[in-house]
Design a protein around this motif. Structure first.
Motif, PDB file in Angstrom:
ATOM      1  N   MET A  13       0.816  -1.218   0.000  1.00 46.92           N
ATOM      2  CA  MET A  13       0.000   0.000   0.000  1.00 46.92           C
ATOM      3  C   MET A  13       0.849   1.266   0.000  1.00 46.92           C
ATOM      4  O   MET A  13       0.531   2.244  -0.630  1.00 46.92           O
ATOM      5  CB  MET A  13      -0.910  -0.002   1.217  1.00 46.92           C
ATOM      6  CG  MET A  13      -2.346  -0.074   0.802  1.00 46.92           C
ATOM      7  SD  MET A  13      -3.548   0.249   2.074  1.00 46.92           S
ATOM      8  CE  MET A  13      -2.756  -0.120   3.606  1.00 46.92           C
ATOM      9  N   HIS A  14       1.945   1.197   0.740  1.00 45.46           N
ATOM     10  CA  HIS A  14       2.838   2.340   0.823  1.00 45.46           C
ATOM     11  C   HIS A  14       3.369   2.705  -0.569  1.00 45.46           C
ATOM     12  O   HIS A  14       3.492   3.874  -0.911  1.00 45.46           O
ATOM     13  CB  HIS A  14       3.996   1.973   1.738  1.00 45.46           C
ATOM     14  CG  HIS A  14       4.912   3.100   2.020  1.00 45.46           C
ATOM     15  ND1 HIS A  14       4.459   4.299   2.512  1.00 45.46           N
ATOM     16  CD2 HIS A  14       6.236   3.237   1.887  1.00 45.46           C
ATOM     17  CE1 HIS A  14       5.483   5.105   2.669  1.00 45.46           C
ATOM     18  NE2 HIS A  14       6.574   4.489   2.288  1.00 45.46           N
ATOM     19  N   LEU A  41       1.960   2.531  -3.388  1.00 42.64           N
ATOM     20  CA  LEU A  41       0.998   3.297  -4.184  1.00 42.64           C
ATOM     21  C   LEU A  41       1.055   4.780  -3.810  1.00 42.64           C
ATOM     22  O   LEU A  41       1.056   5.654  -4.676  1.00 42.64           O
ATOM     23  CB  LEU A  41      -0.413   2.739  -3.973  1.00 42.64           C
ATOM     24  CG  LEU A  41      -1.495   3.340  -4.875  1.00 42.64           C
ATOM     25  CD1 LEU A  41      -1.153   3.148  -6.340  1.00 42.64           C
ATOM     26  CD2 LEU A  41      -2.844   2.718  -4.561  1.00 42.64           C
ATOM     27  N   GLY A  42       1.128   5.053  -2.517  1.00 36.27           N
ATOM     28  CA  GLY A  42       1.226   6.435  -2.059  1.00 36.27           C
ATOM     29  C   GLY A  42       2.462   7.105  -2.628  1.00 36.27           C
ATOM     30  O   GLY A  42       2.433   8.260  -3.065  1.00 36.27           O
ATOM     31  N   PHE A  79       2.003   7.905  -6.339  1.00 36.05           N
ATOM     32  CA  PHE A  79       1.207   9.130  -6.549  1.00 36.05           C
ATOM     33  C   PHE A  79       2.078  10.364  -6.353  1.00 36.05           C
ATOM     34  O   PHE A  79       1.986  11.336  -7.090  1.00 36.05           O
ATOM     35  CB  PHE A  79       0.023   9.188  -5.576  1.00 36.05           C
ATOM     36  CG  PHE A  79      -1.106   8.255  -5.948  1.00 36.05           C
ATOM     37  CD1 PHE A  79      -1.429   8.019  -7.278  1.00 36.05           C
ATOM     38  CD2 PHE A  79      -1.854   7.625  -4.967  1.00 36.05           C
ATOM     39  CE1 PHE A  79      -2.471   7.164  -7.619  1.00 36.05           C
ATOM     40  CE2 PHE A  79      -2.899   6.766  -5.295  1.00 36.05           C
ATOM     41  CZ  PHE A  79      -3.204   6.533  -6.626  1.00 36.05           C
ATOM     42  N   LYS A  80       2.921  10.302  -5.330  1.00 31.09           N
ATOM     43  CA  LYS A  80       3.816  11.424  -5.030  1.00 31.09           C
ATOM     44  C   LYS A  80       4.787  11.648  -6.197  1.00 31.09           C
ATOM     45  O   LYS A  80       5.030  12.780  -6.600  1.00 31.09           O
ATOM     46  CB  LYS A  80       4.586  11.065  -3.753  1.00 31.09           C
ATOM     47  CG  LYS A  80       5.162  12.211  -3.037  1.00 31.09           C
ATOM     48  CD  LYS A  80       4.239  12.685  -1.940  1.00 31.09           C
ATOM     49  CE  LYS A  80       4.651  14.102  -1.539  1.00 31.09           C
ATOM     50  NZ  LYS A  80       3.639  14.755  -0.735  1.00 31.09           N
ATOM     51  N   THR A 133      12.367   0.850   2.744  1.00 33.11           N
ATOM     52  CA  THR A 133      11.082   0.190   3.022  1.00 33.11           C
ATOM     53  C   THR A 133      10.153   0.145   1.811  1.00 33.11           C
ATOM     54  O   THR A 133       9.016  -0.285   1.917  1.00 33.11           O
ATOM     55  CB  THR A 133      10.288   0.788   4.218  1.00 33.11           C
ATOM     56  OG1 THR A 133       9.723   2.038   3.834  1.00 33.11           O
ATOM     57  CG2 THR A 133      11.139   0.955   5.449  1.00 33.11           C
ATOM     58  N   ILE A 169      -8.942   5.022   5.904  1.00 39.68           N
ATOM     59  CA  ILE A 169      -9.081   4.749   4.481  1.00 39.68           C
ATOM     60  C   ILE A 169     -10.559   4.882   4.093  1.00 39.68           C
ATOM     61  O   ILE A 169     -10.889   5.387   3.039  1.00 39.68           O
ATOM     62  CB  ILE A 169      -8.472   3.373   4.149  1.00 39.68           C
ATOM     63  CG1 ILE A 169      -6.943   3.503   4.252  1.00 39.68           C
ATOM     64  CG2 ILE A 169      -8.891   2.897   2.774  1.00 39.68           C
ATOM     65  CD1 ILE A 169      -6.190   2.234   4.144  1.00 39.68           C
ATOM     66  N   MET A 194      -4.665   5.675   0.582  1.00 36.77           N
ATOM     67  CA  MET A 194      -3.296   5.957   1.019  1.00 36.77           C
ATOM     68  C   MET A 194      -3.108   5.464   2.449  1.00 36.77           C
ATOM     69  O   MET A 194      -4.021   5.540   3.267  1.00 36.77           O
ATOM     70  CB  MET A 194      -3.038   7.461   0.993  1.00 36.77           C
ATOM     71  CG  MET A 194      -3.047   8.021  -0.396  1.00 36.77           C
ATOM     72  SD  MET A 194      -1.416   8.009  -1.107  1.00 36.77           S
ATOM     73  CE  MET A 194      -0.814   9.563  -0.499  1.00 36.77           C
ATOM     74  N   CYS A 195      -1.895   4.989   2.733  1.00 41.59           N
ATOM     75  CA  CYS A 195      -1.659   4.352   4.023  1.00 41.59           C
ATOM     76  C   CYS A 195      -1.137   5.324   5.068  1.00 41.59           C
ATOM     77  O   CYS A 195      -0.740   4.922   6.146  1.00 41.59           O
ATOM     78  CB  CYS A 195      -0.673   3.218   3.839  1.00 41.59           C
ATOM     79  SG  CYS A 195       0.734   3.706   2.853  1.00 41.59           S
ATOM     80  N   HIS A 196      -1.101   6.614   4.759  1.00 42.95           N
ATOM     81  CA  HIS A 196      -0.592   7.588   5.723  1.00 42.95           C
ATOM     82  C   HIS A 196      -1.171   8.952   5.393  1.00 42.95           C
ATOM     83  O   HIS A 196      -1.695   9.161   4.301  1.00 42.95           O
ATOM     84  CB  HIS A 196       0.930   7.666   5.648  1.00 42.95           C
ATOM     85  CG  HIS A 196       1.412   8.079   4.284  1.00 42.95           C
ATOM     86  ND1 HIS A 196       1.701   7.161   3.302  1.00 42.95           N
ATOM     87  CD2 HIS A 196       1.587   9.285   3.728  1.00 42.95           C
ATOM     88  CE1 HIS A 196       2.054   7.812   2.201  1.00 42.95           C
ATOM     89  NE2 HIS A 196       1.990   9.096   2.425  1.00 42.95           N
ATOM     90  N   ASP A 239      -0.116  12.905   4.766  1.00 45.84           N
ATOM     91  CA  ASP A 239       1.052  13.770   4.576  1.00 45.84           C
ATOM     92  C   ASP A 239       0.675  15.183   4.998  1.00 45.84           C
ATOM     93  O   ASP A 239      -0.458  15.445   5.413  1.00 45.84           O
ATOM     94  CB  ASP A 239       1.600  13.683   3.147  1.00 45.84           C
ATOM     95  CG  ASP A 239       0.618  14.173   2.101  1.00 45.84           C
ATOM     96  OD1 ASP A 239      -0.299  14.936   2.444  1.00 45.84           O
ATOM     97  OD2 ASP A 239       0.773  13.786   0.927  1.00 45.84           O
ATOM     98  N   ILE A 244       4.224   1.580   9.732  1.00 45.77           N
ATOM     99  CA  ILE A 244       5.339   1.809   8.808  1.00 45.77           C
ATOM    100  C   ILE A 244       5.254   3.175   8.133  1.00 45.77           C
ATOM    101  O   ILE A 244       6.043   4.075   8.415  1.00 45.77           O
ATOM    102  CB  ILE A 244       5.405   0.690   7.750  1.00 45.77           C
ATOM    103  CG1 ILE A 244       5.489  -0.665   8.459  1.00 45.77           C
ATOM    104  CG2 ILE A 244       6.627   0.878   6.854  1.00 45.77           C
ATOM    105  CD1 ILE A 244       5.308  -1.843   7.558  1.00 45.77           C
ATOM    106  N   CYS A 245       4.271   3.329   7.246  1.00 47.50           N
ATOM    107  CA  CYS A 245       4.242   4.526   6.394  1.00 47.50           C
ATOM    108  C   CYS A 245       4.076   5.843   7.156  1.00 47.50           C
ATOM    109  O   CYS A 245       4.736   6.820   6.819  1.00 47.50           O
ATOM    110  CB  CYS A 245       3.160   4.396   5.342  1.00 47.50           C
ATOM    111  SG  CYS A 245       2.960   2.727   4.753  1.00 47.50           S
ATOM    112  N   PHE A 298       6.398  10.039   6.765  1.00 46.46           N
ATOM    113  CA  PHE A 298       5.911  11.307   6.229  1.00 46.46           C
ATOM    114  C   PHE A 298       5.592  12.281   7.356  1.00 46.46           C
ATOM    115  O   PHE A 298       4.735  12.015   8.192  1.00 46.46           O
ATOM    116  CB  PHE A 298       4.668  11.076   5.353  1.00 46.46           C
ATOM    117  CG  PHE A 298       5.016  10.473   4.026  1.00 46.46           C
ATOM    118  CD1 PHE A 298       5.221  11.281   2.916  1.00 46.46           C
ATOM    119  CD2 PHE A 298       5.200   9.109   3.890  1.00 46.46           C
ATOM    120  CE1 PHE A 298       5.579  10.738   1.695  1.00 46.46           C
ATOM    121  CE2 PHE A 298       5.559   8.551   2.676  1.00 46.46           C
ATOM    122  CZ  PHE A 298       5.744   9.371   1.566  1.00 46.46           C
TER     123      PHE A 298
END
Lengths: 114, 214
Positions: free
Chosen positions: A1-2, A4-5, A8-9, A38, B67, B91-93, B95, B123-124, B128
């Motif tokens: 999942m990370h 994908l973020g 996008f960035k 990671t 989410i 998105m997992c976090h 920003d 983790i994520c 950020f």
């Protein structure tokens, strides 16, 4: 999942660069990826393949990933060693007073345009 | 064909946004705490307790980042705090840009203490910077005392660690001293607060820490 973020960035950053430089298409983007960042290269490729279809700027863009090896430094004996193999413990003097010198980067290095 | 060199770290633009958000928060007198943990660690229950204890003294807001769904925001609103549900759309976090938009949407000018309940994930969110004034991590007793060994980055990035669900300690093989030792080895500056939001044990010290940093 990370991943994908992160993808996008990357695409957002590329859109900014494209707007600043009057670019309409990007053929290739080269990314420098630290060994302990990671982010998993295979997942990154998969996510990029999925996400690029949504933006005309990068729909035909290839992603090239360059691995940056992770290196740690030992404060007690002053030696450098590969992080992935030995983690926090210095292989020369077994000290725990070590820190990462490089290897957690995620850098957009360059792009190729027609 | 033309090659353009960028050498741009993807976290650079976020770091800039985060610094800008911190200046804005300072200017309007809002203290933002970013709360990070795995799912089910008791974030919302801890927040319910903190709001109940602190709402007489401070104007509190909560940003729930998930989410999907709004179940957590509804729990918070019941207690009388301002709440906003931010959906991260996969998105997992959170920003800094997303945090700022959520803050603006909840009209944070009049709030002096805002909690950002980040996406449940160890983790994520650690990677950020959200622009918060303090990063607080939650580790619940049932998760085990070996979490610092598995997810070191989040322990390194946090200003405080709250060990929740201490009332369940006798049912689990959780060594508090060993856990503290592991955490402090990763981050000697971290403050550690074992609490039970259910019984209220240990909440005083955590609340004191929050008010001291505001």
């Amino acid at each position: 999942m990370h991943e994908l973020g992160v993808v996008f960035k990357v695409i957002d950053n590329l859109k900014e660069v494209a707007a600043e430089n009057g670019i309409e298409k990007i053929d290739k983007v080269k990314i420098g990826l630290g060994e302990v960042s990671t982010v998993i290269p295979e997942y990154l490729q998969d996510c990029f393949k999925w996400a690029k279809r949504k933006s005309p700027l990068v729909e035909d863009c290839d992603l090239e990933i360059e691995t940056i090896p992770a290196v740690s430094y030992c404060e007690d004996c002053g030696k450098e060693y590969p992080t992935v193999e030995f983690a926090k413990i210095c292989p020369s003097c077994h000290s725990e007073h070590t820190y990462l010198l490089r290897g957690n980067e995620f850098v957009i290095k360059e792009i190729e345009v027609p | 064909m033309r090659i353009i060199e960028l050498n741009e770290s993807i976290t650079d633009s976020n770091d800039k946004d985060a610094e800008a958000l911190r200046s804005l928060l300072k200017a309007q007198g809002t203290f933002l705490i970013n709360i990070m943990s795995s799912p089910g660690s008791g974030k919302t229950t801890l927040l319910e307790r903190l709001i109940t204890d602190l709402k007489e003294k401070h104007k509190i807001g909560v940003m729930e980042a998930d989410i999907a769904s709004d179940v957590d925001a509804l729990r918070i609103e019941k207690l009388g705090a301002a709440a906003i549900q931010a959906h991260t759309d996969g998105m997992c976090h959170m920003d800094a840009g997303m945090t700022q938009r959520a803050l603006m949407a909840m009209d944070s000018k009049d709030l002096d203490l805002v909690f950002l309940e980040n996406v449940g994930n160890l983790i994520c969110p650690a990677e950020f910077d959200t622009g918060a004034n303090a990063n607080v991590m939650i580790l619940s007793v049932p998760e085990g005392d070996d979490k610092p060994l598995k997810y070191p980055l989040m322990f390194e990035k946090s200003d405080a660690l709250v060990i929740t669900k201490t009332d369940t300690m006798s049912y689990f093989d959780f060594d508090l001293e060993k856990c503290k030792e592991r955490v402090l080895r990763l981050n000697p500056h971290i403050s550690i607060f074992p609490v039970s939001a259910l019984t209220g044990e240990g909440m005083d010290a955590l609340e004191e820490w929050i008010e001291k940093h505001m």
